[in-house]
Motif scaffolding. Structure first.
Motif, PDB file in Angstrom:
ATOM      1  N   ALA A  90       1.115  -1.194   0.262  1.00  0.00           N
ATOM      2  CA  ALA A  90      -0.144   0.418  -0.161  1.00  0.00           C
ATOM      3  C   ALA A  90       1.015   1.398   0.490  1.00  0.00           C
ATOM      4  O   ALA A  90       2.215   1.507   0.724  1.00  0.00           O
ATOM      5  N   THR A  91       0.479   1.950  -0.875  1.00  0.00           N
ATOM      6  CA  THR A  91       1.365   3.390  -1.129  1.00  0.00           C
ATOM      7  C   THR A  91       0.255   4.445  -0.948  1.00  0.00           C
ATOM      8  O   THR A  91      -0.707   4.420  -1.921  1.00  0.00           O
ATOM      9  N   ALA A  92       0.927   5.987  -0.877  1.00  0.00           N
ATOM     10  CA  ALA A  92       0.479   6.998  -1.338  1.00  0.00           C
ATOM     11  C   ALA A  92       1.394   8.500  -0.711  1.00  0.00           C
ATOM     12  O   ALA A  92       1.488   8.668  -0.238  1.00  0.00           O
ATOM     13  N   ASP A  93       2.255   8.108  -2.081  1.00  0.00           N
ATOM     14  CA  ASP A  93       3.131   8.849  -2.490  1.00  0.00           C
ATOM     15  C   ASP A  93       4.371   7.976  -2.108  1.00  0.00           C
ATOM     16  O   ASP A  93       5.243   8.358  -3.592  1.00  0.00           O
ATOM     17  N   CYS A  94       4.569   7.095  -1.477  1.00  0.00           N
ATOM     18  CA  CYS A  94       5.825   6.085  -1.703  1.00  0.00           C
ATOM     19  C   CYS A  94       6.331   5.378  -2.646  1.00  0.00           C
ATOM     20  O   CYS A  94       5.289   5.072  -3.337  1.00  0.00           O
ATOM     21  N   LEU A  95       7.118   5.322  -2.996  1.00  0.00           N
ATOM     22  CA  LEU A  95       7.581   4.166  -4.548  1.00  0.00           C
ATOM     23  C   LEU A  95       7.005   3.164  -4.527  1.00  0.00           C
ATOM     24  O   LEU A  95       7.926   2.573  -3.841  1.00  0.00           O
ATOM     25  N   PRO A  96       6.171   2.226  -5.291  1.00  0.00           N
ATOM     26  CA  PRO A  96       5.936   1.298  -5.224  1.00  0.00           C
ATOM     27  C   PRO A  96       7.173   0.085  -5.948  1.00  0.00           C
ATOM     28  O   PRO A  96       6.592   0.518  -7.417  1.00  0.00           O
ATOM     29  N   VAL A  97       7.998  -0.929  -6.273  1.00  0.00           N
ATOM     30  CA  VAL A  97       8.834  -1.347  -7.026  1.00  0.00           C
ATOM     31  C   VAL A  97       8.455  -2.893  -6.841  1.00  0.00           C
ATOM     32  O   VAL A  97       7.733  -3.418  -5.892  1.00  0.00           O
ATOM     33  N   LEU A  98       7.910  -3.030  -8.479  1.00  0.00           N
ATOM     34  CA  LEU A  98       7.657  -4.681  -8.127  1.00  0.00           C
ATOM     35  C   LEU A  98       8.854  -5.130  -8.992  1.00  0.00           C
ATOM     36  O   LEU A  98       9.357  -4.769  -9.985  1.00  0.00           O
ATOM     37  N   LEU A  99       9.033  -6.805  -8.558  1.00  0.00           N
ATOM     38  CA  LEU A  99      10.180  -7.138  -9.360  1.00  0.00           C
ATOM     39  C   LEU A  99       9.898  -8.598  -9.701  1.00  0.00           C
ATOM     40  O   LEU A  99       9.071  -8.900  -9.932  1.00  0.00           O
ATOM     41  N   CYS A 100      10.494  -9.145 -10.830  1.00  0.00           N
ATOM     42  CA  CYS A 100      10.020 -10.560 -11.652  1.00  0.00           C
ATOM     43  C   CYS A 100      11.301 -11.471 -12.156  1.00  0.00           C
ATOM     44  O   CYS A 100      12.308 -10.549 -13.180  1.00  0.00           O
ATOM     45  N   ALA A 101      11.402 -12.561 -11.539  1.00  0.00           N
ATOM     46  CA  ALA A 101      12.609 -13.343 -12.082  1.00  0.00           C
ATOM     47  C   ALA A 101      11.786 -13.957 -13.136  1.00  0.00           C
ATOM     48  O   ALA A 101      11.540 -14.926 -12.563  1.00  0.00           O
ATOM     49  N   PRO A 102      11.800 -14.177 -14.567  1.00  0.00           N
ATOM     50  CA  PRO A 102      11.741 -15.431 -15.223  1.00  0.00           C
ATOM     51  C   PRO A 102      12.232 -16.123 -15.191  1.00  0.00           C
ATOM     52  O   PRO A 102      13.678 -16.005 -15.328  1.00  0.00           O
ATOM     53  N   ARG A 103      12.105 -17.577 -14.974  1.00  0.00           N
ATOM     54  CA  ARG A 103      12.734 -18.345 -15.392  1.00  0.00           C
ATOM     55  C   ARG A 103      11.087 -19.743 -15.311  1.00  0.00           C
ATOM     56  O   ARG A 103       9.854 -19.235 -15.253  1.00  0.00           O
ATOM     57  N   GLU A 104      11.152 -20.887 -14.654  1.00  0.00           N
ATOM     58  CA  GLU A 104      10.001 -21.496 -15.441  1.00  0.00           C
ATOM     59  C   GLU A 104       8.743 -21.901 -14.279  1.00  0.00           C
ATOM     60  O   GLU A 104       7.928 -21.036 -14.947  1.00  0.00           O
ATOM     61  N   ARG A 105       9.476 -21.337 -13.084  1.00  0.00           N
ATOM     62  CA  ARG A 105       8.241 -21.105 -12.043  1.00  0.00           C
ATOM     63  C   ARG A 105       8.446 -19.580 -12.017  1.00  0.00           C
ATOM     64  O   ARG A 105       9.854 -19.117 -11.167  1.00  0.00           O
ATOM     65  N   PRO A 106       8.083 -18.422 -11.898  1.00  0.00           N
ATOM     66  CA  PRO A 106       8.711 -17.291 -11.731  1.00  0.00           C
ATOM     67  C   PRO A 106       8.795 -16.805 -10.456  1.00  0.00           C
ATOM     68  O   PRO A 106       7.316 -17.130  -9.319  1.00  0.00           O
TER      69      PRO A 106
END
Ligand SMILES: [Zn+2]
Length: 234
Positions: A90-106
């Motif tokens: 949850a954010t309101a001004d803070c930066l949300p960062v999403l990451l994904c490492a692609p592989r057989e099961r990400p």
């Protein structure tokens, strides 16, 4: 970024099939943060059975979410490779960062990045846990940012400036501003993520009261946007 069903997302991010992400706006969930309703959103319904959340404390604790813990734990980053589990920040001004490492099961992560969390190196810590717990190589990690307060709207005091890199601190007319997205980008790159694998966002939460909640604009009682990522089953 594209807006559909009142949810922002990056088209063509990430490259892994089966990974769903998005950033809610004021219109997405009726009233408050609406986290309880999030699994009912059209794009998530029937695909995710559990929404992981944290009691966010602007720290650098990283938590693995596998659906087994019901009560929110304290922390500011969630990681998971369990299909059907949605990670939310949850954010309101803070930066949300999403990451994904692609592989057989990400393997995916959602990180809450305010100045305190960034000062505590929460991004590097999350990358280390992705490597240590899931054998995910930072060179394969894809990152994207959600809506946050932009640097020209984010004035800080001189006591906060010191730990941040010169690229992240902007000075003008005797005032000091912090660029959360630049700091996050620097920390991602320092952790081994390639610049071409970092997708920026273009919206300022403080400048868009129609669309976003903003702590700086509306104070502590404001609502929160829910930023989510997860791996679908099958
Ligand atoms: Zn702004």
């Amino acid at each position: 970024m594209t807006l559909s069903d009142d949810i922002l997302s990056h088209s063509a991010w990430p490259s892994s099939p089966g990974v769903i992400h998005g950033f809610t706006t004021k219109a997405t969930l009726a009233g408050g943060d609406g986290l309880d309703q999030i699994l009912g959103l059209p794009r998530l319904r029937g695909r995710f059975h559990h929404a992981g959340r944290l009691k966010q404390v602007h720290g650098c604790e990283v938590r693995v979410e596998d659906g087994g813990v019901v009560e929110p734990r304290t922390g500011d980053a969630l990681v998971s490779d369990t299909p059907g589990i949605l990670l939310t920040i949850a954010t309101a001004d803070c930066l949300p960062v999403l990451l994904c490492a692609p592989r057989e099961r990400p393997v995916v992560a959602a990180i809450h990045c305010g100045w305190r969390g960034l000062r505590a190196q929460i991004i590097g810590k999350t990358l280390q846990d992705l490597s240590r717990l899931f054998a995910a190589d930072a060179r394969d990690v894809q990152a994207c940012f959600g809506p946050a307060i932009e640097s020209r709207c984010y004035e800080i005091g001189p006591e906060i400036e010191t730990p941040f890199g010169a690229r992240s601190v902007v000075k003008a007319d005797g005032r000091i501003f912090l660029d959360l997205a630049m700091e996050a980008q620097c920390q991602l790159q320092a952790g081994g993520v390639a610049p071409r694998n970092i997708t920026q966002a273009t919206w300022c939460t403080k400048c868009d009261p129609e669309r976003f909640y903003s702590y700086r604009r509306d104070g502590p009682g404001t609502g929160r946007m829910i930023n989510f990522i997860g791996v679908t089953p099958g």
